[in-house]
Motif scaffolding. Structure first.
Motif, PDB file in Angstrom:
ATOM      1  N   LEU A  27     -24.642  11.799  18.666  1.00 49.24           N
ATOM      2  CA  LEU A  27     -24.654  10.359  18.933  1.00 49.24           C
ATOM      3  C   LEU A  27     -25.686   9.950  19.975  1.00 49.24           C
ATOM      4  O   LEU A  27     -26.105   8.795  20.024  1.00 49.24           O
ATOM      5  CB  LEU A  27     -23.268   9.899  19.398  1.00 49.24           C
ATOM      6  CG  LEU A  27     -22.145  10.049  18.372  1.00 49.24           C
ATOM      7  CD1 LEU A  27     -20.799   9.743  19.019  1.00 49.24           C
ATOM      8  CD2 LEU A  27     -22.398   9.141  17.177  1.00 49.24           C
ATOM      9  N   LEU A  28     -26.087  10.878  20.824  1.00 46.78           N
ATOM     10  CA  LEU A  28     -27.022  10.586  21.908  1.00 46.78           C
ATOM     11  C   LEU A  28     -28.421  11.084  21.570  1.00 46.78           C
ATOM     12  O   LEU A  28     -28.580  12.063  20.856  1.00 46.78           O
ATOM     13  CB  LEU A  28     -26.552  11.256  23.198  1.00 46.78           C
ATOM     14  CG  LEU A  28     -25.261  10.688  23.787  1.00 46.78           C
ATOM     15  CD1 LEU A  28     -24.613  11.689  24.727  1.00 46.78           C
ATOM     16  CD2 LEU A  28     -25.555   9.380  24.507  1.00 46.78           C
ATOM     17  N   ALA A  46     -26.792  -6.497  25.732  1.00 41.82           N
ATOM     18  CA  ALA A  46     -26.428  -5.101  25.988  1.00 41.82           C
ATOM     19  C   ALA A  46     -26.609  -4.322  24.689  1.00 41.82           C
ATOM     20  O   ALA A  46     -25.914  -4.561  23.720  1.00 41.82           O
ATOM     21  CB  ALA A  46     -24.990  -5.021  26.477  1.00 41.82           C
ATOM     22  N   ARG A  47     -27.571  -3.394  24.685  1.00 42.89           N
ATOM     23  CA  ARG A  47     -27.900  -2.643  23.471  1.00 42.89           C
ATOM     24  C   ARG A  47     -27.813  -1.149  23.609  1.00 42.89           C
ATOM     25  O   ARG A  47     -27.893  -0.440  22.621  1.00 42.89           O
ATOM     26  CB  ARG A  47     -29.327  -2.981  23.035  1.00 42.89           C
ATOM     27  CG  ARG A  47     -29.480  -4.341  22.494  1.00 42.89           C
ATOM     28  CD  ARG A  47     -30.878  -4.523  21.980  1.00 42.89           C
ATOM     29  NE  ARG A  47     -31.344  -5.794  22.504  1.00 42.89           N
ATOM     30  CZ  ARG A  47     -32.573  -6.111  22.732  1.00 42.89           C
ATOM     31  NH1 ARG A  47     -33.531  -5.244  22.502  1.00 42.89           N
ATOM     32  NH2 ARG A  47     -32.898  -7.285  23.201  1.00 42.89           N
ATOM     33  N   GLN A  48     -27.721  -0.658  24.859  1.00 44.67           N
ATOM     34  CA  GLN A  48     -27.722   0.791  25.003  1.00 44.67           C
ATOM     35  C   GLN A  48     -26.971   1.239  26.240  1.00 44.67           C
ATOM     36  O   GLN A  48     -26.793   0.496  27.196  1.00 44.67           O
ATOM     37  CB  GLN A  48     -29.135   1.348  25.010  1.00 44.67           C
ATOM     38  CG  GLN A  48     -30.002   0.905  26.154  1.00 44.67           C
ATOM     39  CD  GLN A  48     -31.420   1.431  26.011  1.00 44.67           C
ATOM     40  OE1 GLN A  48     -31.808   1.927  24.963  1.00 44.67           O
ATOM     41  NE2 GLN A  48     -32.194   1.340  27.055  1.00 44.67           N
ATOM     42  N   PHE A  49     -26.548   2.476  26.158  1.00 44.18           N
ATOM     43  CA  PHE A  49     -25.867   3.182  27.222  1.00 44.18           C
ATOM     44  C   PHE A  49     -26.762   4.345  27.603  1.00 44.18           C
ATOM     45  O   PHE A  49     -27.314   5.022  26.727  1.00 44.18           O
ATOM     46  CB  PHE A  49     -24.507   3.671  26.696  1.00 44.18           C
ATOM     47  CG  PHE A  49     -23.805   4.623  27.600  1.00 44.18           C
ATOM     48  CD1 PHE A  49     -23.319   4.208  28.833  1.00 44.18           C
ATOM     49  CD2 PHE A  49     -23.598   5.943  27.214  1.00 44.18           C
ATOM     50  CE1 PHE A  49     -22.653   5.089  29.666  1.00 44.18           C
ATOM     51  CE2 PHE A  49     -22.928   6.830  28.033  1.00 44.18           C
ATOM     52  CZ  PHE A  49     -22.458   6.397  29.259  1.00 44.18           C
ATOM     53  N   HIS A 103     -30.150  10.446  28.385  1.00 42.47           N
ATOM     54  CA  HIS A 103     -29.542  10.510  27.063  1.00 42.47           C
ATOM     55  C   HIS A 103     -29.081   9.097  26.752  1.00 42.47           C
ATOM     56  O   HIS A 103     -28.370   8.476  27.547  1.00 42.47           O
ATOM     57  CB  HIS A 103     -28.369  11.496  27.049  1.00 42.47           C
ATOM     58  CG  HIS A 103     -28.786  12.885  27.402  1.00 42.47           C
ATOM     59  ND1 HIS A 103     -29.229  13.785  26.453  1.00 42.47           N
ATOM     60  CD2 HIS A 103     -28.868  13.516  28.600  1.00 42.47           C
ATOM     61  CE1 HIS A 103     -29.548  14.918  27.059  1.00 42.47           C
ATOM     62  NE2 HIS A 103     -29.339  14.777  28.357  1.00 42.47           N
ATOM     63  N   VAL A 104     -29.504   8.579  25.601  1.00 44.15           N
ATOM     64  CA  VAL A 104     -29.284   7.176  25.265  1.00 44.15           C
ATOM     65  C   VAL A 104     -28.458   7.045  23.995  1.00 44.15           C
ATOM     66  O   VAL A 104     -28.674   7.782  23.023  1.00 44.15           O
ATOM     67  CB  VAL A 104     -30.650   6.463  25.072  1.00 44.15           C
ATOM     68  CG1 VAL A 104     -30.462   5.007  24.686  1.00 44.15           C
ATOM     69  CG2 VAL A 104     -31.495   6.585  26.336  1.00 44.15           C
ATOM     70  N   ALA A 105     -27.520   6.087  24.033  1.00 44.44           N
ATOM     71  CA  ALA A 105     -26.737   5.740  22.846  1.00 44.44           C
ATOM     72  C   ALA A 105     -26.904   4.252  22.593  1.00 44.44           C
ATOM     73  O   ALA A 105     -26.819   3.445  23.524  1.00 44.44           O
ATOM     74  CB  ALA A 105     -25.261   6.061  23.052  1.00 44.44           C
ATOM     75  N   GLY A 106     -27.152   3.888  21.346  1.00 46.59           N
ATOM     76  CA  GLY A 106     -27.177   2.485  20.958  1.00 46.59           C
ATOM     77  C   GLY A 106     -25.753   1.972  20.833  1.00 46.59           C
ATOM     78  O   GLY A 106     -24.775   2.701  21.049  1.00 46.59           O
ATOM     79  N   THR A 107     -25.621   0.716  20.459  1.00 50.35           N
ATOM     80  CA  THR A 107     -24.307   0.083  20.374  1.00 50.35           C
ATOM     81  C   THR A 107     -23.354   0.831  19.443  1.00 50.35           C
ATOM     82  O   THR A 107     -22.213   1.128  19.804  1.00 50.35           O
ATOM     83  CB  THR A 107     -24.461  -1.379  19.901  1.00 50.35           C
ATOM     84  OG1 THR A 107     -25.363  -2.048  20.795  1.00 50.35           O
ATOM     85  CG2 THR A 107     -23.142  -2.101  19.897  1.00 50.35           C
TER      86      THR A 107
END
Length: 140
Positions: A27-28, A46-49, A103-107
């Motif tokens: 997922l990341l 808000a689009r990413q974590f 490490h990035v996750a989208g919505t």
């Protein structure tokens, strides 16, 4: 895709078993970001974590009185959960202060991360704490 072995070293994943880590890894997306890269903008969608594995990111919360509340986050910190959990605009501008591995996750990926109980518990707790901190900062 992020390497589950890299994720295992981060506290967000401390309660995860190998299956949870494998899911999180899918997922990341691991990114090596250069200094000054803007990751999110206060007031923006808000689009990413973002989870910081190494390096530093600067979180700037623009307050109503025109001043800025600045916090530097480093390895094993994360940002972006408030907007994604509460369905509100980004509560701060975030940019890399140094080169950083994140490490990035989208919505959609973030929603799936919330289905992993140990991760969900930590993220919801952090989001609640940060909302309270932002309200306190805005009131002063």
């Amino acid at each position: 895709m992020s390497d589950p072995h890299e994720l295992h070293a981060l506290s967000l994943f401390s309660g995860c078993d190998d299956t949870d880590l494998a899911i999180a890894g899918r997922l990341l997306t691991a990114i090596d970001a250069s200094p000054g890269r803007v990751l999110m903008v206060q007031g923006g969608l808000a689009r990413q974590f973002v989870i910081v594995e190494s390096g530093q990111v600067e979180v700037v919360h623009h307050q109503p009185d025109g001043s800025d509340h600045v916090v530097t986050l480093g390895a094993d910190d994360w940002v972006g959960e408030v907007g994604l959990i509460d369905h509100v605009p980004c509560t701060a501008t975030v940019r890399t202060r140094t080169g950083a591995r994140v490490h990035v996750a989208g919505t959609a990926e973030f929603r799936q991360l919330l289905e992993i109980l140990p991760i969900a518990c930590q993220l919801r707790s952090t989001a609640d704490d940060r909302v309270a901190e932002n309200q306190l900062a805005d009131a002063t």
